[in-house]
Design a protein around this motif. Structure first.
Motif, short mmCIF file in Angstrom:
data_model
loop_
_atom_site.label_atom_id
_atom_site.label_comp_id
_atom_site.label_asym_id
_atom_site.label_seq_id
_atom_site.Cartn_x
_atom_site.Cartn_y
_atom_site.Cartn_z
N ASP A 49 0.82 -1.21 0.00
CA ASP A 49 0.00 0.00 0.00
C ASP A 49 0.86 1.26 0.00
O ASP A 49 0.33 2.37 0.04
N LYS A 90 4.81 7.33 -2.87
CA LYS A 90 3.88 7.22 -3.99
C LYS A 90 4.42 6.16 -4.96
O LYS A 90 5.59 5.78 -4.90
N VAL A 91 3.56 5.71 -5.84
CA VAL A 91 3.92 4.65 -6.79
C VAL A 91 5.14 5.04 -7.61
O VAL A 91 6.06 4.24 -7.79
N LYS A 122 0.98 -0.79 -12.29
CA LYS A 122 -0.02 0.24 -12.01
C LYS A 122 -0.07 0.67 -10.54
O LYS A 122 -0.61 1.72 -10.23
N ASN A 123 0.47 -0.16 -9.65
CA ASN A 123 0.35 0.15 -8.22
C ASN A 123 1.52 -0.45 -7.45
O ASN A 123 2.37 -1.13 -8.02
N HIS A 124 1.54 -0.20 -6.14
CA HIS A 124 2.62 -0.70 -5.29
C HIS A 124 2.70 -2.23 -5.34
O HIS A 124 3.78 -2.79 -5.40
#
Length: 132
Positions: A49, A90-91, A122-124
């Motif tokens: 997250d 942040k990513v 696209k994300n962690h």
């Protein structure tokens, strides 16, 4: 905290230690204090997250049967106690960090694929665990 977590303290990755930079669950499967000190103590880990944690110590699990069966692989384990730092990335910051570390490794088809996957994540979670 959402697993897996990845170490973000290392300024340079050693290809022989790659597996040690990621934590898949809250356990350490060794009682060797030098392993904890080398790979966990005073290190910062980021979860899926984007939150950052520091491992403080390892706690012995309470079940007595574990000590009787400690000769069986993965029975003898300790829980890693994490402390949240209150910080997050942040990513894009995590992506840039991982791209820098992977780019320092020996170039081969695996690192090239890894870099391509990092660029499209696209994300962690996808940055840490890969894309499915």
């Amino acid at each position: 905290m959402n697993f897996p977590l990845i170490n973000i303290s290392a300024e340079k990755w050693d290809s022989e230690d790659l597996i040690e930079y990621i934590i898949f669950d809250e356990f350490i499967y060794s009682d060797d204090e030098s392993i904890f000190n080398k790979y966990y103590r005073n290190q910062h880990f980021i979860d899926c997250d984007g939150y950052i944690f520091i491992p403080l110590e390892k706690a012995e699990l309470k079940e007595k049967w574990r000590s009787w069966l400690r000769f069986i692989p993965n029975i003898w384990k300790r829980e890693i106690i994490f402390q949240p730092t209150g910080k997050s990335w942040k990513v894009e910051k995590l992506r840039n960090y991982l791209l820098s570390r992977v780019s320092e490794l020996k170039k081969d088809k695996y690192t090239e694929k890894w870099i391509a996957d990092l660029k499209t994540a696209k994300n962690h979670y996808e940055l840490i665990n890969g894309q499915e």
